[in-house]
Scaffold this motif. Structure first.
Motif, short mmCIF file in Angstrom:
data_model
loop_
_atom_site.label_atom_id
_atom_site.label_comp_id
_atom_site.label_asym_id
_atom_site.label_seq_id
_atom_site.Cartn_x
_atom_site.Cartn_y
_atom_site.Cartn_z
N PRO A 12 -3.07 -15.25 -14.08
CA PRO A 12 -3.36 -13.87 -13.63
C PRO A 12 -2.80 -13.34 -12.51
O PRO A 12 -2.71 -14.22 -11.60
N CYS A 13 -2.31 -12.08 -12.54
CA CYS A 13 -1.87 -11.30 -11.39
C CYS A 13 -3.16 -11.50 -10.38
O CYS A 13 -2.78 -11.95 -9.12
N VAL A 14 -4.19 -11.06 -10.96
CA VAL A 14 -5.45 -10.95 -10.07
C VAL A 14 -6.42 -11.25 -10.94
O VAL A 14 -6.50 -11.40 -12.31
N PHE A 41 -5.82 -12.36 -2.38
CA PHE A 41 -5.68 -11.32 -1.54
C PHE A 41 -4.34 -10.48 -1.74
O PHE A 41 -3.36 -10.95 -1.67
N LYS A 42 -4.64 -9.35 -2.66
CA LYS A 42 -3.42 -8.93 -3.06
C LYS A 42 -2.86 -7.73 -2.30
O LYS A 42 -3.79 -7.00 -1.34
N MET A 43 -1.66 -7.55 -2.28
CA MET A 43 -1.06 -6.63 -1.22
C MET A 43 -0.72 -5.61 -2.12
O MET A 43 0.57 -5.39 -2.57
N SER A 182 8.31 -12.07 -14.23
CA SER A 182 7.16 -10.87 -14.56
C SER A 182 7.67 -9.64 -13.53
O SER A 182 7.53 -8.67 -14.16
N HIS A 183 7.39 -10.08 -12.57
CA HIS A 183 7.64 -8.93 -11.47
C HIS A 183 9.01 -8.45 -11.68
O HIS A 183 9.54 -7.48 -10.97
N SER A 184 10.04 -9.46 -11.78
CA SER A 184 11.42 -8.94 -11.97
C SER A 184 11.68 -7.78 -12.87
O SER A 184 12.22 -6.78 -12.57
N ILE A 208 5.00 -17.19 -13.72
CA ILE A 208 4.75 -16.12 -15.19
C ILE A 208 3.42 -15.57 -15.06
O ILE A 208 2.44 -16.31 -15.30
N GLU A 209 3.27 -14.31 -14.90
CA GLU A 209 2.02 -13.84 -15.14
C GLU A 209 1.22 -14.02 -16.55
O GLU A 209 2.07 -13.45 -17.40
N THR A 210 0.05 -14.81 -16.66
CA THR A 210 -0.36 -14.88 -18.15
C THR A 210 -1.74 -14.43 -18.06
O THR A 210 -2.26 -15.00 -17.07
N CYS A 219 -4.54 -5.99 -12.99
CA CYS A 219 -3.20 -5.53 -12.30
C CYS A 219 -2.08 -6.09 -13.00
O CYS A 219 -2.05 -7.02 -13.52
N ASP A 220 -1.02 -5.34 -12.89
CA ASP A 220 0.35 -5.51 -13.69
C ASP A 220 0.26 -6.12 -14.92
O ASP A 220 0.73 -7.00 -15.73
N ALA A 221 -0.89 -5.33 -15.72
CA ALA A 221 -1.03 -5.76 -17.26
C ALA A 221 0.30 -5.61 -18.04
O ALA A 221 0.68 -6.39 -18.92
N SER A 222 1.11 -4.48 -17.52
CA SER A 222 2.37 -4.28 -18.44
C SER A 222 3.34 -5.41 -18.51
O SER A 222 4.15 -5.58 -19.30
N GLN A 223 3.10 -6.43 -17.64
CA GLN A 223 4.16 -7.23 -17.46
C GLN A 223 3.54 -8.63 -17.88
O GLN A 223 4.23 -9.72 -17.56
N THR A 224 2.24 -8.81 -17.87
CA THR A 224 1.43 -9.80 -18.15
C THR A 224 1.58 -10.62 -19.56
O THR A 224 1.29 -9.70 -20.54
#
Ligand code: PEP
Ligand code: MN
Length: 245
Positions: A12-14, A41-43, A182-184, A208-210, A219-224
């Motif tokens: 997961p992203c978070v 620790f998310k930025m 994912s972030h790309s 890969i965010e999974t 966080c970042d659901a649209s790319q997970t």
């Protein structure tokens, strides 16, 4: 011929609870994934966004790592965190926002754990390689460079994957080169295509965010992507290696 060593990092992203992370780890382990990413620790761009479970999150990771015998890749954002928490994990991630944080890079160079260094959004290859050298100069040679998308002019995608970074960095450095699809793109439906491109381009791994329920990711659901989608990428990788390597 010896097959290329290829590493998949997924997770997961978070995460917001121990149960959530544990469920994801169980499913990923079933798939044979050994390296789990998990944001602690998310930025975040906005200070009002969820910042991760922080200290509590590291204790959760410590427990899950011990219980399931999986390896963890976690972004650490300060020198103090590197000193305190690198023992809790297997790979220390330095995020894109910190690629130019030279004191942090030096601290990463002083530990004896692999460092996954992400390219800043608009860093040139030269700046990226020099950031890696800050780590290496302190004695840590276990460095993975990760291309995670650079700023483009297209508002429909979060960033633009610079696939050229793979042949460039493979030619001009001796580091391992990973791709973060994912972030790309910021788009779930593109993750499969970009992962295939990375495999074909000669990358050494993917991060890969999974998530077991991607749409519920804080966080970042649209790319997970889901665990099932990740399974297809793993199958593709096996087939690719079977036919082409
Ligand atoms: C991440 O991988 O969790 C992340 C925040 O990525 P980046 O530093 O590339 O934005
Ligand atoms: Mn993310």
């Amino acid at each position: 011929m010896i097959k290329r060593e290829f590493m998949i990092i997924a997770g997961p992203c978070v995460f917001e609870t121990e149960k959530e992370l544990e469920e994801i780890v169980v499913k990923l382990k079933e798939l044979g994934v050994e390296y789990i990413r998990a944001g602690v620790f998310k930025m975040r761009t906005s200070p009002d966004s969820f910042q991760g479970l922080r200290e509590e999150g590291m204790e959760i990771i410590k427990r899950i790592r011990q219980k399931y015998g999986v390896k963890f890749v976690v972004e650490l954002t300060t020198i103090e965190q590197i000193q305190k928490y690198s023992e809790y994990i297997d790979v220390v991630q330095i995020g894109a926002r910190n690629m130019y944080n030279y004191e942090l890079l030096k601290a990463a160079g002083k530990i004896r754990k692999p460092i996954l260094l992400k390219r800043s959004f608009s860093a040139t290859y030269n700046e990226f390689i020099n950031a890696a050298k800050y780590i290496e100069k302190e004695g840590n040679k276990q460095i993975i460079l990760c291309e995670r998308g650079i700023v483009g002019f297209e508002p429909e995608t979060r960033n633009t994957l610079d696939i050229q970074a793979v042949p460039y960095l493979k030619t001009h450095t001796k580091y391992k080169i990973f791709i973060d699809p994912s972030h790309s793109s910021g788009c779930r439906y593109m993750v499969d295509t970009l992962s295939r491109a990375a495999i074909a381009a000669g990358a050494d791994g993917l991060i890969i965010e999974t998530h077991t329920t991607p749409e519920k990711s804080r966080c970042d659901a649209s790319q997970t992507i889901s665990v099932e989608e990740l399974k297809r990428i793993l199958e593709y990788k096996e087939k690719y290696f079977e036919y082409f390597e």
